[in-house]
Design a protein around this motif. Structure first.
Motif, mmCIF file in Angstrom:
data_model
loop_
_atom_site.group_PDB
_atom_site.id
_atom_site.type_symbol
_atom_site.label_atom_id
_atom_site.label_comp_id
_atom_site.label_asym_id
_atom_site.label_seq_id
_atom_site.Cartn_x
_atom_site.Cartn_y
_atom_site.Cartn_z
ATOM 1 N N ARG A 30 -2.687 4.523 -8.516
ATOM 2 C CA ARG A 30 -4.051 4.336 -8.031
ATOM 3 C C ARG A 30 -4.487 2.874 -8.119
ATOM 4 O O ARG A 30 -5.106 2.344 -7.191
ATOM 5 C CB ARG A 30 -4.990 5.231 -8.851
ATOM 6 C CG ARG A 30 -6.400 5.298 -8.362
ATOM 7 C CD ARG A 30 -7.255 6.134 -9.311
ATOM 8 N NE ARG A 30 -6.664 7.411 -9.654
ATOM 9 C CZ ARG A 30 -7.049 8.588 -9.166
ATOM 10 N NH1 ARG A 30 -8.031 8.641 -8.302
ATOM 11 N NH2 ARG A 30 -6.464 9.690 -9.543
ATOM 12 N N THR A 31 -4.160 2.203 -9.229
ATOM 13 C CA THR A 31 -4.570 0.811 -9.417
ATOM 14 C C THR A 31 -3.924 -0.088 -8.369
ATOM 15 O O THR A 31 -4.605 -0.879 -7.704
ATOM 16 C CB THR A 31 -4.208 0.329 -10.835
ATOM 17 O OG1 THR A 31 -4.899 1.160 -11.779
ATOM 18 C CG2 THR A 31 -4.608 -1.120 -11.050
ATOM 19 N N ALA A 32 -2.617 0.026 -8.191
ATOM 20 C CA ALA A 32 -1.917 -0.807 -7.208
ATOM 21 C C ALA A 32 -2.398 -0.502 -5.791
ATOM 22 O O ALA A 32 -2.528 -1.413 -4.957
ATOM 23 C CB ALA A 32 -0.411 -0.612 -7.323
ATOM 24 N N PHE A 33 -2.684 0.758 -5.503
ATOM 25 C CA PHE A 33 -3.194 1.137 -4.189
ATOM 26 C C PHE A 33 -4.502 0.399 -3.914
ATOM 27 O O PHE A 33 -4.659 -0.241 -2.876
ATOM 28 C CB PHE A 33 -3.402 2.654 -4.131
ATOM 29 C CG PHE A 33 -3.967 3.155 -2.831
ATOM 30 C CD1 PHE A 33 -3.123 3.443 -1.764
ATOM 31 C CD2 PHE A 33 -5.328 3.362 -2.669
ATOM 32 C CE1 PHE A 33 -3.635 3.925 -0.561
ATOM 33 C CE2 PHE A 33 -5.849 3.841 -1.476
ATOM 34 C CZ PHE A 33 -5.001 4.117 -0.422
ATOM 35 N N HIS A 34 -5.440 0.468 -4.847
ATOM 36 C CA HIS A 34 -6.736 -0.172 -4.630
ATOM 37 C C HIS A 34 -6.613 -1.691 -4.631
ATOM 38 O O HIS A 34 -7.368 -2.360 -3.921
ATOM 39 C CB HIS A 34 -7.759 0.348 -5.640
ATOM 40 C CG HIS A 34 -8.193 1.752 -5.327
ATOM 41 N ND1 HIS A 34 -8.978 2.078 -4.244
ATOM 42 C CD2 HIS A 34 -7.890 2.930 -5.924
ATOM 43 C CE1 HIS A 34 -9.161 3.386 -4.202
ATOM 44 N NE2 HIS A 34 -8.509 3.923 -5.206
ATOM 45 N N GLU A 35 -5.657 -2.229 -5.371
ATOM 46 C CA GLU A 35 -5.439 -3.679 -5.353
ATOM 47 C C GLU A 35 -4.848 -4.144 -4.019
ATOM 48 O O GLU A 35 -4.975 -5.315 -3.673
ATOM 49 C CB GLU A 35 -4.537 -4.099 -6.508
ATOM 50 C CG GLU A 35 -5.243 -4.044 -7.849
ATOM 51 C CD GLU A 35 -4.335 -4.338 -9.033
ATOM 52 O OE1 GLU A 35 -3.098 -4.462 -8.855
ATOM 53 O OE2 GLU A 35 -4.872 -4.438 -10.151
ATOM 54 N N SER A 36 -4.226 -3.253 -3.263
ATOM 55 C CA SER A 36 -3.676 -3.625 -1.956
ATOM 56 C C SER A 36 -4.759 -3.701 -0.888
ATOM 57 O O SER A 36 -4.513 -4.195 0.213
ATOM 58 C CB SER A 36 -2.593 -2.630 -1.526
ATOM 59 O OG SER A 36 -3.153 -1.392 -1.127
ATOM 60 N N LEU A 37 -5.952 -3.226 -1.209
ATOM 61 C CA LEU A 37 -7.064 -3.181 -0.267
ATOM 62 C C LEU A 37 -8.009 -4.364 -0.462
ATOM 63 O O LEU A 37 -8.271 -4.784 -1.595
ATOM 64 C CB LEU A 37 -7.863 -1.891 -0.471
ATOM 65 C CG LEU A 37 -7.095 -0.589 -0.286
ATOM 66 C CD1 LEU A 37 -7.922 0.579 -0.802
ATOM 67 C CD2 LEU A 37 -6.719 -0.387 1.167
ATOM 68 N N LEU A 96 0.829 -1.205 0.000
ATOM 69 C CA LEU A 96 0.000 0.000 0.000
ATOM 70 C C LEU A 96 0.868 1.261 0.000
ATOM 71 O O LEU A 96 0.632 2.173 -0.791
ATOM 72 C CB LEU A 96 -0.935 -0.007 1.211
ATOM 73 C CG LEU A 96 -1.907 1.166 1.279
ATOM 74 C CD1 LEU A 96 -3.270 0.700 1.770
ATOM 75 C CD2 LEU A 96 -1.391 2.279 2.175
ATOM 76 N N VAL A 97 1.883 1.308 0.859
ATOM 77 C CA VAL A 97 2.741 2.504 0.946
ATOM 78 C C VAL A 97 3.509 2.696 -0.362
ATOM 79 O O VAL A 97 3.643 3.815 -0.860
ATOM 80 C CB VAL A 97 3.692 2.426 2.160
ATOM 81 C CG1 VAL A 97 4.682 3.583 2.153
ATOM 82 C CG2 VAL A 97 2.894 2.415 3.457
ATOM 83 N N SER A 98 3.981 1.617 -0.933
ATOM 84 C CA SER A 98 4.701 1.702 -2.206
ATOM 85 C C SER A 98 3.797 2.269 -3.300
ATOM 86 O O SER A 98 4.203 3.155 -4.065
ATOM 87 C CB SER A 98 5.216 0.321 -2.601
ATOM 88 O OG SER A 98 5.876 0.375 -3.825
ATOM 89 N N ALA A 99 2.561 1.791 -3.377
ATOM 90 C CA ALA A 99 1.615 2.285 -4.382
ATOM 91 C C ALA A 99 1.272 3.750 -4.136
ATOM 92 O O ALA A 99 1.210 4.554 -5.070
ATOM 93 C CB ALA A 99 0.355 1.424 -4.374
ATOM 94 N N LEU A 100 1.057 4.110 -2.869
ATOM 95 C CA LEU A 100 0.756 5.493 -2.519
ATOM 96 C C LEU A 100 1.900 6.400 -2.979
ATOM 97 O O LEU A 100 1.666 7.395 -3.665
ATOM 98 C CB LEU A 100 0.554 5.591 -1.004
ATOM 99 C CG LEU A 100 0.145 6.925 -0.415
ATOM 100 C CD1 LEU A 100 -0.620 6.699 0.878
ATOM 101 C CD2 LEU A 100 1.320 7.839 -0.160
ATOM 102 N N ASN A 101 3.136 6.026 -2.637
ATOM 103 C CA ASN A 101 4.277 6.876 -2.985
ATOM 104 C C ASN A 101 4.512 6.951 -4.484
ATOM 105 O O ASN A 101 5.033 7.951 -4.981
ATOM 106 C CB ASN A 101 5.541 6.386 -2.276
ATOM 107 C CG ASN A 101 5.553 6.761 -0.814
ATOM 108 O OD1 ASN A 101 4.730 7.549 -0.343
ATOM 109 N ND2 ASN A 101 6.472 6.193 -0.076
ATOM 110 N N ALA A 102 4.132 5.913 -5.220
ATOM 111 C CA ALA A 102 4.300 5.904 -6.677
ATOM 112 C C ALA A 102 3.154 6.621 -7.386
ATOM 113 O O ALA A 102 3.195 6.811 -8.604
ATOM 114 C CB ALA A 102 4.403 4.465 -7.178
ATOM 115 N N GLY A 103 2.115 6.999 -6.635
ATOM 116 C CA GLY A 103 0.945 7.605 -7.258
ATOM 117 C C GLY A 103 0.190 6.614 -8.129
ATOM 118 O O GLY A 103 -0.501 6.992 -9.063
#
Length: 106
Positions: free
Chosen positions: A24-31, A15-22
């Motif tokens: 959105r897809t990876a962020f939501h996939e971490s949830l 989640l933190v990696s996706a957030l820092n990379a901006g």
């Protein structure tokens, strides 16, 4: 600071990696489906919050410390709206996905 790739909990690291990379897809996939969140003690719509506080405002987290097997972080969080502030993060993980996180000023 703790490099993101050294965070202990894999779901939090993702989640933190996706957030820092901006990313959105990876962020939501971490949830996990139906994941929830709170900001400064108030439950928020996670998708709307992430759009506003992370993706449209260049959110970025520099982790200062972690505890509770990587489920609790203290980080310097910054975005274009609020600047930088010291924040605390608490994550609940189930099945390798984040089911809830709570954040606020530390």
């Amino acid at each position: 600071m703790i490099p993101v790739e050294q965070l202990s909990e894999p779901a939090v690291r993702t989640l933190v990696s996706a957030l820092n990379a901006g990313d959105r897809t990876a962020f939501h996939e971490s949830l996990a489906p139906g994941a929830t969140m709170a900001d400064d003690g108030t439950d928020r719509n996670l998708t709307q919050w992430a759009d506003r506080e992370v993706f449209t405002s260049n959110g970025h987290m520099d982790v200062e410390s972690e505890s509770d097997d990587g489920l609790a972080l203290v980080a310097r969080y910054r975005n274009d709206t609020w600047g930088e502030m010291r924040t605390k993060w608490r994550f609940t993980v189930d099945g390798g996905k984040v089911t809830r996180f709570e954040t606020g000023q530390a």
